[in-house]
Design a protein around this motif. Structure first.
Motif, PDB file in Angstrom:
ATOM      1  N   GLU A   7      22.629  31.460  36.508  1.00 28.20           N
ATOM      2  CA  GLU A   7      21.518  32.374  36.204  1.00 28.20           C
ATOM      3  C   GLU A   7      21.662  33.682  36.975  1.00 28.20           C
ATOM      4  N   LEU A   8      22.184  33.599  38.185  1.00 32.26           N
ATOM      5  CA  LEU A   8      22.329  34.828  38.986  1.00 32.26           C
ATOM      6  C   LEU A   8      23.636  35.557  38.682  1.00 32.26           C
ATOM      7  N   GLY A   9      24.419  35.017  37.770  1.00 31.93           N
ATOM      8  CA  GLY A   9      25.671  35.677  37.387  1.00 31.93           C
ATOM      9  C   GLY A   9      26.693  35.670  38.509  1.00 31.93           C
ATOM     10  N   LEU A  10      26.681  34.618  39.318  1.00 34.66           N
ATOM     11  CA  LEU A  10      27.626  34.565  40.439  1.00 34.66           C
ATOM     12  C   LEU A  10      28.898  33.840  39.991  1.00 34.66           C
ATOM     13  N   PRO A  11      30.027  34.246  40.537  1.00 34.54           N
ATOM     14  CA  PRO A  11      31.271  33.598  40.119  1.00 34.54           C
ATOM     15  C   PRO A  11      31.381  32.174  40.680  1.00 34.54           C
ATOM     16  N   HIS A  12      32.299  31.398  40.112  1.00 33.51           N
ATOM     17  CA  HIS A  12      32.561  30.060  40.650  1.00 33.51           C
ATOM     18  C   HIS A  12      32.957  30.192  42.112  1.00 33.51           C
ATOM     19  N   ARG A  13      32.665  29.223  42.894  1.00 34.20           N
ATOM     20  CA  ARG A  13      33.008  29.195  44.316  1.00 34.20           C
ATOM     21  C   ARG A  13      32.514  30.442  45.050  1.00 34.20           C
ATOM     22  N   PHE A  14      31.359  30.937  44.606  1.00 36.88           N
ATOM     23  CA  PHE A  14      30.802  32.122  45.275  1.00 36.88           C
ATOM     24  C   PHE A  14      30.439  31.814  46.718  1.00 36.88           C
ATOM     25  N   THR A  15      30.251  30.517  47.028  1.00 35.04           N
ATOM     26  CA  THR A  15      29.797  30.175  48.381  1.00 35.04           C
ATOM     27  C   THR A  15      30.864  30.466  49.434  1.00 35.04           C
ATOM     28  N   ARG A  16      32.058  30.830  48.985  1.00 37.22           N
ATOM     29  CA  ARG A  16      33.082  31.237  49.950  1.00 37.22           C
ATOM     30  C   ARG A  16      32.603  32.392  50.820  1.00 37.22           C
ATOM     31  N   VAL A  17      31.800  33.238  50.253  1.00 34.43           N
ATOM     32  CA  VAL A  17      31.402  34.425  51.020  1.00 34.43           C
ATOM     33  C   VAL A  17      30.637  34.044  52.292  1.00 34.43           C
ATOM     34  N   PHE A  18      30.039  32.869  52.298  1.00 36.21           N
ATOM     35  CA  PHE A  18      29.292  32.477  53.498  1.00 36.21           C
ATOM     36  C   PHE A  18      30.213  32.376  54.706  1.00 36.21           C
ATOM     37  N   THR A  19      31.380  31.844  54.455  1.00 36.81           N
ATOM     38  CA  THR A  19      32.307  31.739  55.591  1.00 36.81           C
ATOM     39  C   THR A  19      33.135  33.007  55.751  1.00 36.81           C
ATOM     40  N   ARG A  20      33.275  33.734  54.689  1.00 39.38           N
ATOM     41  CA  ARG A  20      34.071  34.962  54.784  1.00 39.38           C
ATOM     42  C   ARG A  20      33.315  36.060  55.539  1.00 39.38           C
ATOM     43  N   TYR A  21      32.019  36.003  55.501  1.00 45.50           N
ATOM     44  CA  TYR A  21      31.228  37.037  56.180  1.00 45.50           C
ATOM     45  C   TYR A  21      30.327  36.403  57.245  1.00 45.50           C
TER      46      TYR A  21
END
Ligand SMILES: C[S@@+](CC[C@H](N)C(=O)[O-])C[C@H]1O[C@@H](n2cnc3c(N)ncnc32)[C@H](O)[C@@H]1O
Length: 746
Positions: free
Chosen positions: A607-621
């Motif tokens: 629904e938010l138009g986020l890509p697959h495995r978007f949760t990577r950004v949590f550890t990337r940032y």
């Protein structure tokens, strides 16, 4: 336009010249009897869709008389006077500044050299008509004393620098070379109507010259009727400070363009404004602080020559070029402690809501045990309920006395009443706006209720929010059923423009409106990189050059508001990564405690138009987000939300929930002393500082525990984090499927 920093003496000389001109010529700038007629006459069609009127802060300005479409020619304007650049006197028409063909016919003028008054310069015309029309000035100029002035200074003040748009590839290269080596302007000119346009570093109109000094004013984006039309006086690709300096010294004003415009639009970082506009000027204007080391020259070149950029909607940013550093994830005991504590508070609140919603005000332990999975408790619900006698009162079930049942203790009832009162009085609108913002971030502007329920507590929505908010605010929400499976869907019934502003944008606007001492001391960090995500890095991080460079580049990328359509962004680009960070940042900012479960966010991915495995950004940032594994789940925390173990900007609801913790804690203390039925009075609960002890404890943990050190040698790959060598670390095993199913419906 308006070369900056004209010296005072030159100004005096110019006014003297103007006086002489007025005395000696009939072509001196007249006051406009009707400005529209001037423009209309210039264009040869009806009156232009503009009017000149007073602005709030910039004197007179030009306003749209009707809606104007992006790219539309607003009007043309002929110069009152024009003059070629001295170095191009033999290359452009003396009158209209058109580039000369070889067969141009020379005539001699009486314009004197700067140092040698006996020297005359030949000048050329593109046509007989230009030669004829120039005679007025030619005669005037012959009669004036030019020794006070340097070359072409007669139009130094209020003049536009004219750069013709390159038509061919060869011209473009020549112009690029000219730009790097010298001056690309063919001359200067003064106009009547264009001189009423005020400046904005993020303009909605621009002025171009196609073949000669006849100016064309064009809309850069869709402009509404009544909106002020503004152009950019300077090279907007310069840094913020440089622009402000030039505007202050050269034009005598400070540009407030980083503040909200009348239309509600934000500064140039809102890159969506360029959608549909391929003018490179739009790119340059929009990205003037984004001209990272790699792209600045190209952007300036494109900006100066108004070329069309044929590399797609997102242009330069549709690529990956940031050099990233892999960072080790280290636990933060302070934040973990908060999650530990809040898990108990949340469980107590949800159990309290369930009991309060029961018609008899009593629920059997067996019914409450069903919540076990969703509460994230590490102990059985029954034990949890018995642990807090100041909240939950155990009674025999009225029909089956052998079965335990629970009602709310007076302390819990009191807090429940307080919470409902606060909601009725002040929190209703606030909760409605949070919910609306969540829907506004969704692509279809709607979400299934089943996806919102898990976030209910974190967003501070009441247990009955579909009826309490959705049906009470038909102006914002609409409830419907999905035809395919009958699921309940909550949709936006209108698009509230004033809510389409991210927390980051709001904070940025406030910071600019009321700069703090820190901004004053370090202006480059605070204002040159607006809309940068606040980062709170662990000790030792600041010295890591590679990380610093990466973050700098990251901040230079345009900020795409989470409320704007980002479907045009290449999913594999750095820009998309920044957009994802922006969406997650906004979502967490909307929560009461600046944190939520990772699985809840994951359930909103599509629904938010986020890509697959978007949760990577949590550890990337890790400077923005913290991932905690406390309480058998993965929680994402917005680091900026906490300082010294406390919420930086506590919401009223969080204060009410803190009282819950106080009551829980008191029960726990007294339980050990055999006082299972402690009754708390209102005064006990709402006296000042009753949570002080807990806060002190938290601050102590925070002070003791800085974050661990991020190590780029022993990096971890995105969210699949393994054990670290650091003594402080826990063995984290973060993967995509660690949480419970996220169907917490409170
Ligand atoms: C070309 S004139 C624009 C028309 C002018 N406002 C007038 O009333 O004639 C440029 C002058 O307008 C004012 N101005 C233009 N843009 C401005 C802005 N963004 N903020 C404040 N003043 C501005 C400055 O005084 C500047 O020197």
């Amino acid at each position: 336009m308006f070369p900056a920093g004209a010296a005072l003496s030159r100004r005096r000389a110019s006014s003297e010249l103007l006086r002489q001109l007025c005395r000696t010529t009939s072509v001196a700038p007249p006051l406009p009897p009707s400005l529209s007629t001037v423009a209309a006459a210039a264009e040869g069609i009806g009156p232009p869709p503009i009017r000149v009127s007073f602005t709030e802060s910039a004197g007179r300005g030009v306003f749209a008389a009707r809606g104007i479409a992006a790219g539309e020619l607003i009007h043309s304007a002929q110069p009152l006077v024009a003059h070629p650049s001295p170095s191009l006197l033999d290359k452009v028409c003396y009158y209209c500044l058109r580039r000369l063909q070889k067969e141009a016919s020379p005539i001699s003028t009486s314009i004197l050299g700067e140092n040698d008054s006996s020297k005359t310069t030949a000048c050329y015309f593109c046509s007989e008509s230009c030669r004829e029309q120039s005679k007025g000035f030619y005669e005037v100029e012959k009669g004036l004393d030019w020794t006070l002035f340097d070359d072409h200074c007669r139009i130094r003040i209020n003049a536009f620098r004219i750069e013709l748009v390159a038509k061919t590839y060869e011209e473009m290269l020549a112009s690029a070379a000219a730009f790097i080596a010298a001056d690309a302007a063919v001359g200067n000119a003064i106009y009547m109507l264009p001189s009423f346009y005020n400046h904005d570093c993020d303009p909605n109109a621009h002025i171009i010259w196609l073949e000669n000094a006849n100016a064309k004013l064009k809309a850069l984006r869709n402009i509404e009727a009544g909106e002020e039309l503004r152009i950019c006086y300077i090279d907007a690709s310069m840094e913020f400070e440089a622009r402000q300096k030039i505007l202050a010294e050269g034009f005598g004003f400070q540009c407030g363009c980083f503040k909200v415009h009348a239309t509600g639009q934000f500064s140039s970082f809102t890159v969506m404004k360029m959608k549909g506009n391929l003018y490179s000027l739009v790119l340059a204007e929009n990205f003037h602080v984004c001209t990272g080391r790699r792209a600045s020259k190209t952007l300036v070149l494109l900006h100066r020559h108004h070329l069309q950029l044929q590399c797609g909607q997102w242009g330069w940013w549709s690529r990956r070029w940031l050099v990233k550093v892999r960072l080790k994830w280290v636990k933060n005991r302070g934040l973990d402690h908060i999650i530990d504590r809040d898990t108990d508070i949340k469980a107590a609140c949800l159990l309290k809501d369930a009991i309060a919603a029961a018609p008899s005000g009593l629920l059997p332990a067996r019914s409450l045990a069903q919540f076990q999975k969703n509460l994230g408790l590490t102990v059985p619900v029954l034990r949890f309920l018995r642990r807090y006698p100041t909240l939950f009162r155990e009674l025999p079930h009225p029909r089956f006395p052998s079965l335990p049942a629970f009602s709310l203790a007076p302390g819990a009832l009191l807090l429940h009443r307080r919470e409902s009162e606060a909601f009725q009085a002040t929190l209703r609108d606030d909760a409605a706006h949070r919910l609306a913002r969540l829907l506004m971030m969704a692509r279809s502007r709607s979400l299934p209720l089943s996806a919102i329920f898990p976030l209910r507590y974190d967003l501070g929505l009441p247990p009955d929010f579909p009826s309490a908010l959705a049906t009470a605010r038909p102006d914002l929400f609409r409830l419907s059923r999905r035809p395919t499976d009958g699921a309940s869907i909550l949709s936006l019934s209108s698009w509230p423009d004033h809510l389409a502003v991210s927390v980051l944008q709001l904070r940025h606007r406030d910071a600019l409106a009321q700069p703090s001492y820190r901004d004053f001391k370090k202006p480059s960090a605070s204002s040159a990189a607006p809309l940068a995500f606040p980062m709170r890095f662990p000790r030792g991080y600041g010295s890591m050059k590679k990380v610093k460079a990466w973050m700098e580049d990251f901040h230079h990328l345009p900020y795409v508001s989470p409320y704007e359509d980002a479907s045009g962004i290449d999913p594999d680009s750095d820009l998309m990564e920044k957009h994802v960070v922006g969406v997650l940042h906004e979502l967490l900012s909307l929560t009461i405690h600046k944190k939520t479960k990772r699985n809840y966010m994951r359930s909103l991915r599509e629904e938010l138009g986020l890509p697959h495995r978007f949760t990577r950004v949590f550890t990337r940032y890790p400077g923005i987000f913290y991932l905690s594994l406390k309480c058998k789940t993965t929680t994402v925390v917005l680091r900026e939300g906490y300082q010294m173990g406390k919420l930086v900007d506590p919401h009223l609801l969080s204060l009410v929930r803190d009282k819950f913790f106080y009551v829980m804690r008191t029960g726990l203390l007294y339980r050990g002393k055999g006082m299972t039925k402690l009754v708390l009075e209102e005064d006990d609960l709402f006296s000042q500082g009753n949570c002080r002890e807990e806060q002190k404890e938290q601050i102590a943990i925070d002070n003791e525990e800085q974050d661990g050190v991020y190590d780029d040698d022993v990096g971890v790959d995105d969210e699949d984090l393994g054990a670290s060598d650091n003594d402080d670390d826990e063995c984290y095993e973060l993967d995509d499927s660690d949480d419970e199913d996220g169907s917490d419906n409170g």
